[in-house]
Design a protein around this motif. Sequence first.
Motif, PDB file in Angstrom:
ATOM      1  N   ILE A 205       0.858  -1.186   0.000  1.00 24.91           N
ATOM      2  CA  ILE A 205       0.000   0.000   0.000  1.00 24.91           C
ATOM      3  C   ILE A 205       0.895   1.237   0.000  1.00 24.91           C
ATOM      4  O   ILE A 205       1.670   1.450   0.932  1.00 24.91           O
ATOM      5  N   PRO A 206       0.817   2.071  -1.051  1.00 26.94           N
ATOM      6  CA  PRO A 206       1.675   3.258  -1.093  1.00 26.94           C
ATOM      7  C   PRO A 206       1.134   4.365  -0.194  1.00 26.94           C
ATOM      8  O   PRO A 206      -0.070   4.606  -0.152  1.00 26.94           O
ATOM      9  N   ILE A 207       2.024   5.032   0.517  1.00 26.08           N
ATOM     10  CA  ILE A 207       1.659   6.169   1.363  1.00 26.08           C
ATOM     11  C   ILE A 207       2.382   7.393   0.817  1.00 26.08           C
ATOM     12  O   ILE A 207       3.613   7.417   0.747  1.00 26.08           O
ATOM     13  N   LEU A 208       1.622   8.406   0.415  1.00 26.39           N
ATOM     14  CA  LEU A 208       2.224   9.604  -0.176  1.00 26.39           C
ATOM     15  C   LEU A 208       1.645  10.848   0.479  1.00 26.39           C
ATOM     16  O   LEU A 208       0.435  10.967   0.644  1.00 26.39           O
ATOM     17  N   HIS A 209       2.527  11.769   0.837  1.00 30.14           N
ATOM     18  CA  HIS A 209       2.125  13.086   1.331  1.00 30.14           C
ATOM     19  C   HIS A 209       2.787  14.134   0.438  1.00 30.14           C
ATOM     20  O   HIS A 209       3.999  14.092   0.220  1.00 30.14           O
ATOM     21  N   PHE A 239      12.498   9.387  10.184  1.00 30.96           N
ATOM     22  CA  PHE A 239      12.010  10.748   9.981  1.00 30.96           C
ATOM     23  C   PHE A 239      12.863  11.795  10.690  1.00 30.96           C
ATOM     24  O   PHE A 239      12.851  12.961  10.303  1.00 30.96           O
ATOM     25  N   LYS A 240      13.602  11.411  11.703  1.00 32.38           N
ATOM     26  CA  LYS A 240      14.507  12.376  12.331  1.00 32.38           C
ATOM     27  C   LYS A 240      15.585  12.798  11.338  1.00 32.38           C
ATOM     28  O   LYS A 240      15.896  13.983  11.190  1.00 32.38           O
ATOM     29  N   GLU A 241      16.126  11.807  10.652  1.00 28.37           N
ATOM     30  CA  GLU A 241      17.137  12.086   9.636  1.00 28.37           C
ATOM     31  C   GLU A 241      16.537  12.928   8.503  1.00 28.37           C
ATOM     32  O   GLU A 241      17.146  13.893   8.037  1.00 28.37           O
ATOM     33  N   LEU A 242      15.326  12.586   8.093  1.00 25.18           N
ATOM     34  CA  LEU A 242      14.651  13.344   7.033  1.00 25.18           C
ATOM     35  C   LEU A 242      14.405  14.783   7.467  1.00 25.18           C
ATOM     36  O   LEU A 242      14.661  15.733   6.715  1.00 25.18           O
ATOM     37  N   ASN A 262       5.824  16.735   8.737  1.00 23.74           N
ATOM     38  CA  ASN A 262       5.259  16.416  10.057  1.00 23.74           C
ATOM     39  C   ASN A 262       4.083  15.448   9.934  1.00 23.74           C
ATOM     40  O   ASN A 262       3.963  14.490  10.707  1.00 23.74           O
ATOM     41  N   ALA A 263       3.206  15.704   8.955  1.00 22.04           N
ATOM     42  CA  ALA A 263       2.038  14.833   8.762  1.00 22.04           C
ATOM     43  C   ALA A 263       2.470  13.429   8.358  1.00 22.04           C
ATOM     44  O   ALA A 263       1.940  12.426   8.858  1.00 22.04           O
ATOM     45  N   ALA A 264       3.453  13.352   7.449  1.00 30.09           N
ATOM     46  CA  ALA A 264       3.951  12.043   7.021  1.00 30.09           C
ATOM     47  C   ALA A 264       4.615  11.317   8.190  1.00 30.09           C
ATOM     48  O   ALA A 264       4.472  10.096   8.347  1.00 30.09           O
ATOM     49  N   GLY A 265       5.339  12.079   9.017  1.00 30.14           N
ATOM     50  CA  GLY A 265       5.995  11.481  10.181  1.00 30.14           C
ATOM     51  C   GLY A 265       4.999  10.916  11.178  1.00 30.14           C
ATOM     52  O   GLY A 265       5.216   9.842  11.752  1.00 30.14           O
ATOM     53  N   ASN A 266       3.892  11.620  11.395  1.00 32.03           N
ATOM     54  CA  ASN A 266       2.848  11.120  12.300  1.00 32.03           C
ATOM     55  C   ASN A 266       2.226   9.838  11.757  1.00 32.03           C
ATOM     56  O   ASN A 266       1.966   8.894  12.509  1.00 32.03           O
ATOM     57  N   ASP A 267       1.978   9.820  10.443  1.00 32.67           N
ATOM     58  CA  ASP A 267       1.460   8.605   9.813  1.00 32.67           C
ATOM     59  C   ASP A 267       2.427   7.441  10.012  1.00 32.67           C
ATOM     60  O   ASP A 267       2.028   6.319  10.333  1.00 32.67           O
ATOM     61  N   LYS A 269       4.662   6.972  12.338  1.00 34.56           N
ATOM     62  CA  LYS A 269       4.657   6.499  13.726  1.00 34.56           C
ATOM     63  C   LYS A 269       3.444   5.615  14.003  1.00 34.56           C
ATOM     64  O   LYS A 269       3.544   4.594  14.687  1.00 34.56           O
ATOM     65  N   ASN A 270       2.288   6.026  13.479  1.00 39.37           N
ATOM     66  CA  ASN A 270       1.073   5.229  13.685  1.00 39.37           C
ATOM     67  C   ASN A 270       1.197   3.855  13.044  1.00 39.37           C
ATOM     68  O   ASN A 270       0.755   2.846  13.611  1.00 39.37           O
ATOM     69  N   TYR A 271       1.792   3.805  11.848  1.00 44.60           N
ATOM     70  CA  TYR A 271       1.974   2.515  11.184  1.00 44.60           C
ATOM     71  C   TYR A 271       2.981   1.650  11.946  1.00 44.60           C
ATOM     72  O   TYR A 271       2.840   0.423  11.997  1.00 44.60           O
ATOM     73  N   GLU A 272       3.992   2.280  12.541  1.00 47.66           N
ATOM     74  CA  GLU A 272       4.964   1.519  13.338  1.00 47.66           C
ATOM     75  C   GLU A 272       4.290   0.865  14.546  1.00 47.66           C
ATOM     76  O   GLU A 272       4.665  -0.241  14.954  1.00 47.66           O
ATOM     77  N   LYS A 273       3.297   1.539  15.119  1.00 47.50           N
ATOM     78  CA  LYS A 273       2.617   1.017  16.307  1.00 47.50           C
ATOM     79  C   LYS A 273       1.549  -0.018  15.961  1.00 47.50           C
ATOM     80  O   LYS A 273       1.139  -0.794  16.823  1.00 47.50           O
TER      81      LYS A 273
END
Length: 318
Positions: A205-209, A239-242, A262-267, A269-273
């Motif tokens: 599933i591609p995730i694009l922001h 995302f820290k590096e990004l 920021n929005a992509a980073g929040n997404d 994190k949610n996918y990681e959890k």
Amino acid sequence: MGDVRIKTPNLDDIFEKWKQSAVKKDRKQMEKQFGTKGAVFTLDAISAAEYVVPPALKGAAIYFSIKKTVAPAKGKDEDTVMAPRVSRETFYSFKSTKVNKDNWKGDEKVPTYESITAVACKNCSGKGYIEDKCSTCKGSGKIEEDLTVLEGEEQKKQKRTFSYPCGECYGTGKVQNPCRECGGHKNLYKYEILPVPFQSVVTGIPILHSSLQTKYEKEIGKDLQDLIESVEGIKFNNFKELDDKSEGSLGYWDKNVKKTINAAGNDYKNYEKDKDTQIVTQIYLFPMIQLNCKSKKGKKYEIYSIGSENNFMIYSNF
């Protein structure tokens, strides 16, 4: 990872790539919008300098891909109810259909229509009633009443008994009262509460922001999934590096790019959890450019590019 700078495509190159694509897609429309009456139509006469309305907008896109593994809930439950309560429940029917968990609204276990089964009531043995002694005749089946009889010329009073069948129990001595367990319906109704049959695996599933927020985000995400090696971007492991290196990598920065990251980073994190989700690619940062254009005949349209000067894709609403 050291700092990597990625160069955006030249505006003329973006426009040229769009021209070649547009004329293949709909030559008549190109001739209508850019042609000159009485002259031979040629793409050479269509230039970015003449038909691109400045300024060009710069943005960024963040891309990564996930794999969702969705397993149905385990186990089943049962419920047994009186007949009138069946219609008050909401039942579900899936048969052989698999369900996309992302689109599902509701519990992960639900009552299933196909499992509804009649079960004979044990309390009344499936008769719907319980036989009790008639309270009117006390179980005798008859009613006895005293009559006053006047005998002879003297009309001497005598008591005589008069009996007749009880009208409450029809002379049987027993009455049938509705069973309290089944409400007189003979049966109770059992149904199973089963797991929703979610699709076992949804892959890739591609995730694009995108900071330019185009209507092509789904299309771009799908194309990147299929052609990720054909579009040049910068890869990051987290995302820290990004976040630390994105401005230097792009060579430009604005609040929309920051909000997008920021929005992509929040997404992310949610996918990681999410226990059902696995992130299967690195994080990609792509430069984006939006050209606002106006044809010779006055038609307004946009051209979007994603990628570097070496490898980029274009999209347009022309």
